[in-house]
Enzyme design. Sequence first.
Site, short mmCIF file in Angstrom:
data_model
loop_
_atom_site.label_atom_id
_atom_site.label_comp_id
_atom_site.label_asym_id
_atom_site.label_seq_id
_atom_site.Cartn_x
_atom_site.Cartn_y
_atom_site.Cartn_z
N HIS A 112 -0.09 -10.46 9.75
CA HIS A 112 0.44 -11.81 9.54
C HIS A 112 0.41 -12.58 10.86
O HIS A 112 0.78 -12.04 11.90
CB HIS A 112 1.89 -11.71 9.03
CG HIS A 112 2.60 -13.03 8.96
ND1 HIS A 112 3.58 -13.39 9.86
CD2 HIS A 112 2.46 -14.08 8.11
CE1 HIS A 112 4.02 -14.60 9.56
NE2 HIS A 112 3.37 -15.04 8.50
N ASN A 113 -0.05 -13.85 10.81
CA ASN A 113 -0.14 -14.67 12.03
C ASN A 113 -0.67 -13.85 13.20
O ASN A 113 -0.03 -13.74 14.25
CB ASN A 113 1.24 -15.27 12.36
CG ASN A 113 1.61 -16.39 11.40
OD1 ASN A 113 0.84 -16.75 10.51
ND2 ASN A 113 2.80 -16.95 11.58
N GLU A 142 -5.19 -13.01 9.95
CA GLU A 142 -4.82 -14.38 9.60
C GLU A 142 -5.17 -15.33 10.73
O GLU A 142 -4.95 -15.02 11.92
CB GLU A 142 -3.33 -14.48 9.28
CG GLU A 142 -2.96 -15.87 8.77
CD GLU A 142 -1.54 -15.94 8.25
OE1 GLU A 142 -1.24 -16.86 7.47
OE2 GLU A 142 -0.71 -15.08 8.63
N ASP A 144 -4.52 -19.39 11.55
CA ASP A 144 -3.94 -20.70 11.23
C ASP A 144 -4.74 -21.78 11.95
O ASP A 144 -4.71 -21.84 13.19
CB ASP A 144 -2.48 -20.77 11.67
CG ASP A 144 -1.57 -19.94 10.78
OD1 ASP A 144 -2.10 -19.15 9.98
OD2 ASP A 144 -0.35 -20.06 10.91
N HIS A 157 0.72 -21.64 15.50
CA HIS A 157 1.67 -21.79 14.41
C HIS A 157 2.12 -23.24 14.38
O HIS A 157 2.92 -23.67 15.22
CB HIS A 157 2.86 -20.84 14.60
CG HIS A 157 3.64 -20.63 13.35
ND1 HIS A 157 4.95 -20.20 13.35
CD2 HIS A 157 3.30 -20.77 12.05
CE1 HIS A 157 5.37 -20.09 12.11
NE2 HIS A 157 4.40 -20.42 11.30
N GLU A 191 -5.67 -20.10 7.09
CA GLU A 191 -4.64 -21.04 6.70
C GLU A 191 -5.09 -22.38 7.26
O GLU A 191 -4.93 -22.67 8.44
CB GLU A 191 -3.30 -20.60 7.27
CG GLU A 191 -2.14 -21.25 6.58
CD GLU A 191 -0.85 -20.59 6.97
OE1 GLU A 191 -0.11 -21.20 7.75
OE2 GLU A 191 -0.61 -19.46 6.52
#
Length: 579
Positions: A112-113, A142, A144, A157, A191
């Site tokens: 995640h992230n 991931e 973003d 983020h 994302e």
Amino acid sequence: MLKRTKVLQSRRVEILSLFQRYTEGIPTLPASALLTFLCKEQMELAANKDTAEDLIDRYEIDEAAIENRCMTFEGFLRYMESKDCCVFNRTHKTVYQDMDQPLTSYFISTSHNTYLTGDQLVGKSHLDAYVSALRKGCRCLEIDCWDGPDTEPVVYHGYTLTTKILFKDVIRTVEQHAFEVSAYPVILSLENHCCEEQQEVMAEYLTSILGDKLLKSPLDHPTTGDLPSPNDLMYKILIKNKKLKSQIRREDKTEDSGDEGEDADDEDDEDDEDEEDSIQPKAKFWSPRKMSSKKKYDHSVKFNLVSLNGTEQRKVKVARALSDLVIYTRSVKFISFSHSRDNQNCYENTSMAEKKARKLIKASASSFIQHNQRFLSRIYPAGSRTSSSNYNPQEFWNVGAQLVALNFQSPGLSMDLNNGRFQDNGGCGYVLKPAVLMPSERSFDPSTSCRYLKPIQLVLKVISGSNLPVVKSRNTLDPFVRVEIHGIAFDSRSKSTHTVKNNSMTPRWDTDMNFNITVPELCLIRFCVRDQMTLFKSEFVGQYTMPFTSLKKGYRWVPLLSRQGCSLDPASLFVLVSY
């Protein structure tokens, strides 16, 4: 060499007792007696005379003993301290599972992230985080993506003070390290918050940098039907993102209303804090907060960018060039299990926050399992976990969720379980789900099925420890061992030894433990050594986590790892396992 000598000295008494039990008064252990030991104590039921003689050839250095086909105590000690006697089954150190099943049939190591090295608000983004995750066997990363200056997409983020790195540098890093430890496919979970122009730049980087490693079109003959297997996709990188419906086979030529990121999947979730990507300030600075759940998404492939004052800036349509790169991992919004059953295609996947997933498990775990037999599901941490803490992944593995995303930068129990799960099958990042989670006539429910299953009994004897690490502020330890079973709720429990005072080198417990386990295929076993500081306080010393199905019977040594997952060799435990 000095460390290994200390280990040998610390465990000589225990192993000498075993040796003497089978030598029956003579100074050496004949091959026939060694074979008896292998079958009776180590439960090596396939062992034969050749097995015993091979061990003599490998671990005995006394020429007379070798010639007489027997083993001295020193040779026996070398064998008992070797990888042949590790608690983890050596055959599971390489890929041994069926890798020709569809992707939905596997647990897949997921981050995640991935870009973050610290917390979710002011943490540093770094390329090394991608390298580290890939070297741990992670197969779903991931990214973003946000608009950057000079038409250069950046990764961070959004709407926080986390630092930014260039999207193109992330892709170069992935290209360099994707297949260092595993040949099986890497999924890049995008994302995407970029404008159409910068999405086109992203597509160009993905194509030019990844080259032939990027999956650009469906396979001609996947072995498992529409959704390929890990073997079909070896050395390939897949893009997980929204896709224009007009580009999807057998569907009408309208645009997709797919998810806009992690938050979009939880548009109707009552918990504001479970949202991640539609982030706007709660106060003057950067606190995650979900946009009003009363607001309806535009039914097209568009998403909102929210400014720091919460006003809508613009709507952006997904770029066709990026959409073209989405083949088998198209992101769509989860609505319900029945909606997915009637409308979702096998190449479409959904994402949801941990709280929403828990609600679905509570409502119908068996329906969740059936859903995960057909489709990929990704679970991600709640937005309230701004410190990058993790949930326990076991509860989502119990219903067959494949992409259980964790913050890899945060050590602790959750990452111990993840590392333990994925050291199986050669550490390749793909672990075949057990039969209870596969399509079958009998439906499985982790909360109730235990009533109909006959449990097996795991009997453990924690005998001793060796060379336990001591922190600089203390000269010694008061160690105890806690053994934890992580599986379905009915199986999950822990038991502890007593505390041994002032002994880090050779603590001895000789503690017996019994566990009844109904679904061993889902269980992880965790050995945790702790230092008893006060009556109610203890501190972490070392741990080792592994799948129950990789557990070897007999007298075995347990390696210990640090909080960060690094080896603490020569620190170890000595145990006796039977079931």
